[in-house]
Motif scaffolding. Structure first.
Motif, mmCIF file in Angstrom:
data_model
loop_
_atom_site.group_PDB
_atom_site.id
_atom_site.type_symbol
_atom_site.label_atom_id
_atom_site.label_comp_id
_atom_site.label_asym_id
_atom_site.label_seq_id
_atom_site.Cartn_x
_atom_site.Cartn_y
_atom_site.Cartn_z
ATOM 1 N N SER A 36 0.841 -1.190 0.000
ATOM 2 C CA SER A 36 0.000 0.000 0.000
ATOM 3 C C SER A 36 0.876 1.240 0.000
ATOM 4 O O SER A 36 2.016 1.205 0.482
ATOM 5 N N ALA A 37 0.336 2.346 -0.537
ATOM 6 C CA ALA A 37 1.100 3.584 -0.647
ATOM 7 C C ALA A 37 0.255 4.782 -0.222
ATOM 8 O O ALA A 37 -0.959 4.810 -0.424
ATOM 9 N N VAL A 38 0.936 5.764 0.357
ATOM 10 C CA VAL A 38 0.308 7.054 0.645
ATOM 11 C C VAL A 38 1.266 8.145 0.163
ATOM 12 O O VAL A 38 2.454 8.133 0.509
ATOM 13 N N LEU A 39 0.750 9.068 -0.639
ATOM 14 C CA LEU A 39 1.529 10.216 -1.101
ATOM 15 C C LEU A 39 0.985 11.459 -0.409
ATOM 16 O O LEU A 39 -0.226 11.707 -0.425
ATOM 17 N N LEU A 40 1.859 12.231 0.199
ATOM 18 C CA LEU A 40 1.453 13.456 0.886
ATOM 19 C C LEU A 40 2.157 14.645 0.246
ATOM 20 O O LEU A 40 3.386 14.649 0.104
ATOM 21 N N HIS A 41 1.343 15.618 -0.176
ATOM 22 C CA HIS A 41 1.827 16.782 -0.929
ATOM 23 C C HIS A 41 3.000 16.398 -1.850
ATOM 24 O O HIS A 41 4.133 16.848 -1.679
ATOM 25 N N PRO A 42 2.703 15.534 -2.842
ATOM 26 C CA PRO A 42 3.773 14.993 -3.696
ATOM 27 C C PRO A 42 4.407 16.027 -4.614
ATOM 28 O O PRO A 42 3.768 16.988 -5.050
ATOM 29 N N SER A 43 5.681 15.820 -4.893
ATOM 30 C CA SER A 43 6.412 16.611 -5.887
ATOM 31 C C SER A 43 6.941 15.675 -6.969
ATOM 32 O O SER A 43 7.302 14.529 -6.684
ATOM 33 N N TRP A 44 6.938 16.177 -8.194
ATOM 34 C CA TRP A 44 7.487 15.461 -9.347
ATOM 35 C C TRP A 44 6.667 14.250 -9.784
ATOM 36 O O TRP A 44 7.086 13.495 -10.643
ATOM 37 N N VAL A 45 5.537 14.013 -9.159
ATOM 38 C CA VAL A 45 4.680 12.893 -9.566
ATOM 39 C C VAL A 45 3.822 13.357 -10.743
ATOM 40 O O VAL A 45 3.178 14.406 -10.677
ATOM 41 N N ASN A 46 3.833 12.568 -11.813
ATOM 42 C CA ASN A 46 3.094 12.968 -13.009
ATOM 43 C C ASN A 46 1.999 11.958 -13.361
ATOM 44 O O ASN A 46 1.826 10.938 -12.687
ATOM 45 N N LEU A 47 1.273 12.236 -14.420
ATOM 46 C CA LEU A 47 0.141 11.391 -14.807
ATOM 47 C C LEU A 47 0.586 9.973 -15.155
ATOM 48 O O LEU A 47 -0.093 8.997 -14.816
ATOM 49 N N ASP A 48 1.721 9.851 -15.828
ATOM 50 C CA ASP A 48 2.211 8.511 -16.179
ATOM 51 C C ASP A 48 2.553 7.704 -14.927
ATOM 52 O O ASP A 48 2.363 6.482 -14.901
ATOM 53 N N ASP A 49 3.065 8.384 -13.902
ATOM 54 C CA ASP A 49 3.344 7.684 -12.642
ATOM 55 C C ASP A 49 2.060 7.072 -12.090
ATOM 56 O O ASP A 49 2.036 5.908 -11.679
ATOM 57 N N ILE A 50 1.011 7.865 -12.076
ATOM 58 C CA ILE A 50 -0.255 7.397 -11.501
ATOM 59 C C ILE A 50 -0.840 6.260 -12.345
ATOM 60 O O ILE A 50 -1.406 5.300 -11.804
ATOM 61 N N LYS A 51 -0.678 6.341 -13.649
ATOM 62 C CA LYS A 51 -1.164 5.264 -14.530
ATOM 63 C C LYS A 51 -0.471 3.937 -14.217
ATOM 64 O O LYS A 51 -1.029 2.870 -14.434
ATOM 65 N N GLY A 52 0.758 4.016 -13.695
ATOM 66 C CA GLY A 52 1.528 2.799 -13.428
ATOM 67 C C GLY A 52 1.318 2.192 -12.062
ATOM 68 O O GLY A 52 1.850 1.116 -11.765
ATOM 69 N N VAL A 53 0.527 2.842 -11.217
ATOM 70 C CA VAL A 53 0.319 2.362 -9.843
ATOM 71 C C VAL A 53 -0.398 1.015 -9.848
ATOM 72 O O VAL A 53 -1.395 0.827 -10.542
ATOM 73 N N ASN A 54 0.108 0.081 -9.033
ATOM 74 C CA ASN A 54 -0.470 -1.266 -8.972
ATOM 75 C C ASN A 54 -0.877 -1.709 -7.574
ATOM 76 O O ASN A 54 -1.218 -2.869 -7.372
ATOM 77 N N VAL A 55 -0.816 -0.797 -6.590
ATOM 78 C CA VAL A 55 -1.213 -1.146 -5.220
ATOM 79 C C VAL A 55 -2.188 -0.090 -4.713
ATOM 80 O O VAL A 55 -2.237 1.028 -5.238
ATOM 81 N N PRO A 56 -2.978 -0.413 -3.697
ATOM 82 C CA PRO A 56 -3.887 0.591 -3.131
ATOM 83 C C PRO A 56 -3.131 1.854 -2.735
ATOM 84 O O PRO A 56 -2.100 1.779 -2.058
ATOM 85 N N ILE A 57 -3.659 2.999 -3.160
ATOM 86 C CA ILE A 57 -2.925 4.247 -2.955
ATOM 87 C C ILE A 57 -3.853 5.362 -2.493
ATOM 88 O O ILE A 57 -4.964 5.519 -2.999
ATOM 89 N N ALA A 58 -3.395 6.111 -1.506
ATOM 90 C CA ALA A 58 -4.092 7.309 -1.035
ATOM 91 C C ALA A 58 -3.201 8.510 -1.335
ATOM 92 O O ALA A 58 -1.985 8.462 -1.124
#
Length: 239
Positions: free
Chosen positions: A144-166
């Motif tokens: 599982s993953a949690v991102l808090l006020h993320p920097s440098w995260v882009n749309l392609d990163d999110i498309k590649g997510v494979n685990v539950p994410i907040a």
């Protein structure tokens, strides 16, 4: 990540802060809190100010009190970002501390946790650390993953997510503005196989979850709300 928000409200670092202790894990000095007999671990990956930030360690202690074994490694090798070095602004510092190196260092940490018998591992990243966590979430070494006020995260990163994410974002954030977070949410909604949660906190700015004044009730309240959201997410998925 070179704007003022990334560097605002820097913490006063304190190597002796927290209720846990520092030990070496996978070659990195690491703040550790919680019982090593737990089967569930949380990896916290800091912002540019590093693992000696008292509020970050306080959060690690809070997660440990809920039953997790929590580790906060020093991914910057005793070289966190400092304002008072004029010939080393953030744009220079970051060349020595790219998130690609953070990802490279994080994988042995996860391996070391598994070797200790920790079978479920979650990871949370703040600002710089969020980019490392989103990369980890693509290859599934974490549950599982949690991102808090993320920097440098882009749309392609999110498309590649494979685990539950907040994803917990701020209304006032140049790096992940609400418009971008909305796009993150749309991408994740189109991936029903990946449980997700995106929340924008009103009237707070980038860094609010760890760079708050403990004496300012108005700043503490939204930070603690985010901490509670994180704990709920990990309690659900890291087991």
């Amino acid at each position: 990540m070179s704007g003022p928000q990334c560097c605002s409200n820097p913490p006063v670092l304190n190597p002796s802060s927290g209720e846990g202790h520092v030990e070496e894990l996978a070659g990195l000095k690491t703040y550790v809190a919680g019982s090593p007999h737990s089967k569930s671990a949380i990896l916290l990956i800091s912002d540019i100010f590093g693992y000696e930030a008292p509020n970050l360690r306080k959060l690690a202690d809070k997660l440990a009190a809920a039953g997790f074994y929590v580790v906060v490694p020093d991914f910057f090798y005793a070289d966190p970002f400092e304002f008072d070095i004029p010939d080393r602004p953030l744009t220079v510092w970051i060349k020595d501390h790219g998130t690609d190196k953070g990802l490279e260092d994080a994988k042995p940490v996860i391996d070391a946790l598994r070797s200790k018998g920790l079978s479920a591992i979650g990871a949370a990243g703040f600002c710089w650390g969020a980019k490392v966590v989103v990369e980890l979430s693509k290859s599934e070494p974490i549950q599982s993953a949690v991102l808090l006020h993320p920097s440098w995260v882009n749309l392609d990163d999110i498309k590649g997510v494979n685990v539950p994410i907040a994803i917990l974002g701020a209304e006032i954030d140049d790096f992940s503005p609400p418009e971008l977070l909305k796009q993150f949410e749309e991408i994740l909604t189109a991936k029903p196989e990946v449980d997700s949660y995106v929340k924008v906190f009103p009237k707070v700015a980038h860094g609010w979850t760890v760079r708050y004044d403990v004496n300012d009730e108005a700043a503490v309240k939204p930070a603690e709300e985010a901490h509670a959201n994180m704990l709920e997410w990990f309690t659900k998925y890291v087991k």
